[in-house]
Design a protein around this motif. Structure first.
Motif, PDB file in Angstrom:
ATOM      1  N   UNK A  68      33.897 -15.149  41.224  1.00  0.00           N
ATOM      2  CA  UNK A  68      34.536 -13.972  41.806  1.00  0.00           C
ATOM      3  C   UNK A  68      33.997 -12.667  41.225  1.00  0.00           C
ATOM      4  N   UNK A  69      32.898 -12.735  40.480  1.00  0.00           N
ATOM      5  CA  UNK A  69      32.331 -11.526  39.874  1.00  0.00           C
ATOM      6  C   UNK A  69      31.336 -10.852  40.819  1.00  0.00           C
ATOM      7  N   UNK A  70      31.165  -9.546  40.656  1.00  0.00           N
ATOM      8  CA  UNK A  70      30.203  -8.803  41.460  1.00  0.00           C
ATOM      9  C   UNK A  70      28.779  -9.227  41.110  1.00  0.00           C
ATOM     10  N   UNK A  71      27.877  -9.091  42.071  1.00  0.00           N
ATOM     11  CA  UNK A  71      26.471  -9.435  41.813  1.00  0.00           C
ATOM     12  C   UNK A  71      25.772  -8.341  41.012  1.00  0.00           C
ATOM     13  N   UNK A  72      26.363  -7.148  40.971  1.00  0.00           N
ATOM     14  CA  UNK A  72      25.811  -6.030  40.209  1.00  0.00           C
ATOM     15  C   UNK A  72      26.687  -5.768  38.981  1.00  0.00           C
ATOM     16  N   UNK A  73      26.064  -5.279  37.916  1.00  0.00           N
ATOM     17  CA  UNK A  73      26.815  -4.876  36.731  1.00  0.00           C
ATOM     18  C   UNK A  73      27.141  -3.392  36.864  1.00  0.00           C
ATOM     19  N   UNK A  74      28.414  -3.074  37.000  1.00  0.00           N
ATOM     20  CA  UNK A  74      28.851  -1.695  37.191  1.00  0.00           C
ATOM     21  C   UNK A  74      29.539  -1.196  35.922  1.00  0.00           C
ATOM     22  N   UNK A  75      29.051  -0.077  35.400  1.00  0.00           N
ATOM     23  CA  UNK A  75      29.627   0.546  34.208  1.00  0.00           C
ATOM     24  C   UNK A  75      30.208   1.893  34.604  1.00  0.00           C
ATOM     25  N   UNK A  76      31.463   2.139  34.221  1.00  0.00           N
ATOM     26  CA  UNK A  76      32.101   3.416  34.501  1.00  0.00           C
ATOM     27  C   UNK A  76      32.358   4.141  33.176  1.00  0.00           C
ATOM     28  N   UNK A  77      31.757   5.321  33.041  1.00  0.00           N
ATOM     29  CA  UNK A  77      32.029   6.193  31.891  1.00  0.00           C
ATOM     30  C   UNK A  77      32.921   7.318  32.398  1.00  0.00           C
ATOM     31  N   UNK A  78      34.111   7.445  31.837  1.00  0.00           N
ATOM     32  CA  UNK A  78      35.100   8.353  32.418  1.00  0.00           C
ATOM     33  C   UNK A  78      35.670   9.325  31.395  1.00  0.00           C
ATOM     34  N   UNK A  79      35.864  10.566  31.836  1.00  0.00           N
ATOM     35  CA  UNK A  79      36.578  11.527  31.013  1.00  0.00           C
ATOM     36  C   UNK A  79      38.036  11.125  30.954  1.00  0.00           C
ATOM     37  N   UNK A  80      38.613  11.128  29.770  1.00  0.00           N
ATOM     38  CA  UNK A  80      39.987  10.662  29.605  1.00  0.00           C
ATOM     39  C   UNK A  80      40.973  11.574  30.328  1.00  0.00           C
ATOM     40  N   UNK A  81      41.948  10.949  30.972  1.00  0.00           N
ATOM     41  CA  UNK A  81      42.961  11.673  31.745  1.00  0.00           C
ATOM     42  C   UNK A  81      44.345  11.311  31.229  1.00  0.00           C
ATOM     43  N   UNK A  82      45.377  11.892  31.838  1.00  0.00           N
ATOM     44  CA  UNK A  82      46.744  11.673  31.370  1.00  0.00           C
ATOM     45  C   UNK A  82      47.137  10.195  31.456  1.00  0.00           C
ATOM     46  N   UNK A  83      48.038   9.800  30.576  1.00  0.00           N
ATOM     47  CA  UNK A  83      48.269   8.373  30.293  1.00  0.00           C
ATOM     48  C   UNK A  83      48.594   7.515  31.512  1.00  0.00           C
ATOM     49  N   UNK A  84      49.553   7.930  32.344  1.00  0.00           N
ATOM     50  CA  UNK A  84      49.915   7.088  33.488  1.00  0.00           C
ATOM     51  C   UNK A  84      48.755   6.918  34.453  1.00  0.00           C
ATOM     52  N   UNK A  85      48.031   8.001  34.719  1.00  0.00           N
ATOM     53  CA  UNK A  85      46.860   7.933  35.592  1.00  0.00           C
ATOM     54  C   UNK A  85      45.772   7.077  34.945  1.00  0.00           C
ATOM     55  N   UNK A  86      45.646   7.205  33.628  1.00  0.00           N
ATOM     56  CA  UNK A  86      44.646   6.440  32.884  1.00  0.00           C
ATOM     57  C   UNK A  86      44.909   4.936  33.019  1.00  0.00           C
ATOM     58  N   UNK A  87      46.163   4.535  32.828  1.00  0.00           N
ATOM     59  CA  UNK A  87      46.531   3.121  32.928  1.00  0.00           C
ATOM     60  C   UNK A  87      46.255   2.589  34.338  1.00  0.00           C
ATOM     61  N   UNK A  88      46.606   3.386  35.343  1.00  0.00           N
ATOM     62  CA  UNK A  88      46.400   2.980  36.737  1.00  0.00           C
ATOM     63  C   UNK A  88      44.913   2.828  37.037  1.00  0.00           C
ATOM     64  N   UNK A  89      44.114   3.786  36.547  1.00  0.00           N
ATOM     65  CA  UNK A  89      42.677   3.726  36.765  1.00  0.00           C
ATOM     66  C   UNK A  89      42.073   2.481  36.116  1.00  0.00           C
ATOM     67  N   UNK A  90      42.481   2.193  34.865  1.00  0.00           N
ATOM     68  CA  UNK A  90      42.002   0.998  34.161  1.00  0.00           C
ATOM     69  C   UNK A  90      42.299  -0.261  34.979  1.00  0.00           C
ATOM     70  N   UNK A  91      43.533  -0.344  35.450  1.00  0.00           N
ATOM     71  CA  UNK A  91      43.962  -1.512  36.223  1.00  0.00           C
ATOM     72  C   UNK A  91      43.095  -1.692  37.467  1.00  0.00           C
ATOM     73  N   UNK A  92      42.890  -0.629  38.224  1.00  0.00           N
ATOM     74  CA  UNK A  92      42.156  -0.724  39.486  1.00  0.00           C
ATOM     75  C   UNK A  92      40.674  -1.002  39.265  1.00  0.00           C
ATOM     76  N   UNK A  93      40.089  -0.422  38.231  1.00  0.00           N
ATOM     77  CA  UNK A  93      38.670  -0.683  37.955  1.00  0.00           C
ATOM     78  C   UNK A  93      38.451  -2.149  37.594  1.00  0.00           C
ATOM     79  N   UNK A  94      39.392  -2.719  36.834  1.00  0.00           N
ATOM     80  CA  UNK A  94      39.287  -4.151  36.504  1.00  0.00           C
ATOM     81  C   UNK A  94      39.413  -4.994  37.765  1.00  0.00           C
TER      82      UNK A  94
END
Length: 210
Positions: A68-94
Motif C-alpha cells: 500500500x506504499x507509494x511508488x515514489x518517495x515523497x518528503x515534506x519539509x514544512x514550516x511549523x504551524x499552530x498545534x491543532x493544524x499541525x496535528x491534522x497536517x501530520x495525520x493527513x500526510x501519513x
C-alpha cells in the motif's frame, strides 16, 4: 481488521507496544482467536490472538503481500504551524503516503519550540504518524526528523526539489510534475501560516529548489 505496528517479532510471536495492547483489550475488547494485521520492518503479517490472559499473545500466521506504499518517495519539509493544524497536517500526510517529514524553523513560523521540549514534541508527533499509518493500512510509518533550518536541507538528496511559492514568477505545479516518472525521490517545502519570506525563497533556490 485492526492494524498494529509491532516493536519486535520473535519466532512466530509478535510483541506489540503497551498502548496497543491496551487498545486491543480495553478499547476494541478483542477476544482469543480474533485476527489482526501486524506490521514490522515494512512487512505485513496476518496474525491471530492466541491468548488474552495472563498476557496477550499474538501469533503470526502468514506474510501479507499487499503493498500500500507509494511508488515514489515523497518528503515534506514544512514550516511549523499552530498545534491543532499541525496535528491534522501530520495525520493527513501519513494517510496520503508521505515517507518523510522535516519540521522547519522558518522566519514567519508563529510556533517556536523550546529546545528542551523538542524531543517530547517529536514523540507526540511520531505517535500521531503511527496511528494515522495504522488507520490507513500502511506498511511503514513516515520518518520524522528533528527540527531543522532551511540551510540544513542542503543535506537532503532528491531527484526533484520543489518549494510551494506564491511568487508571480513561479511555474505551475502540474507543469513541473509532467515528468514525474523520471523522479523516485521528491522533496517539497511548504511554508507556515505567514508564508515563505523572499530571503528564504532565495536560499532555497540556491539549494536547487524550483
Amino acid at each position: 481488521m485492526q492494524y498494529y505496528f509491532a516493536k519486535e517479532i520473535k519466532g512466530n510471536k509478535a510483541l506489540l507496544y503497551e498502548k496497543d495492547l491496551h487498545h486491543i483489550k480495553n478499547v476494541m475488547r478483542m477476544k482469543k482467536n480474533d485476527e489482526i494485521m501486524v506490521v514490522y520492518n515494512k512487512k505485513k503479517y496476518n496474525s491471530v490472538i492466541v491468548s488474552m490472559s495472563p498476557v496477550i499473545e499474538i501469533e503470526i500466521k502468514k506474510e501479507n503481500q499487499l503493498d500500500t506504499e507509494l511508488s515514489k518517495e515523497i518528503i515534506i519539509a514544512f514550516g511549523m504551524i499552530k498545534e491543532q493544524k499541525q496535528d491534522f497536517m501530520m495525520q493527513k500526510l501519513a494517510e496520503l503516503g508521505v515517507s518523510k517529514l522535516i519540521p522547519l524553523d522558518m522566519e514567519r513560523s508563529v510556533v517556536k519550540i523550546d529546545p528542551k521540549k523538542e524531543e517530547k514534541k517529536l514523540e507526540r508527533w511520531r505517535l500521531i504518524l503511527k496511528e494515522a499509518s495504522e488507520q490507513s493500512h500502511r506498511s511503514s510509518v513516515p520518518e520524522l526528523t528533528k527540527i531543522m533550518s532551511i540551510k540544513d536541507l542542503e543535506k537532503e538528496d532528491a531527484d526533484l526539489k520543489l518549494v510551494l511559492s506564491v511568487n508571480e514568477k513561479t511555474k505551475m505545479l502540474k507543469n513541473v510534475l509532467q515528468n514525474i516518472d523520471n523522479y523516485d525521490r521528491i522533496i517539497i517545502v511548504v511554508g507556515p501560516e505567514g508564508g515563505i519570506t523572499p530571503k528564504e525563497e532565495k536560499k532555497l533556490s540556491e539549494l536547487g529548489f524550483q
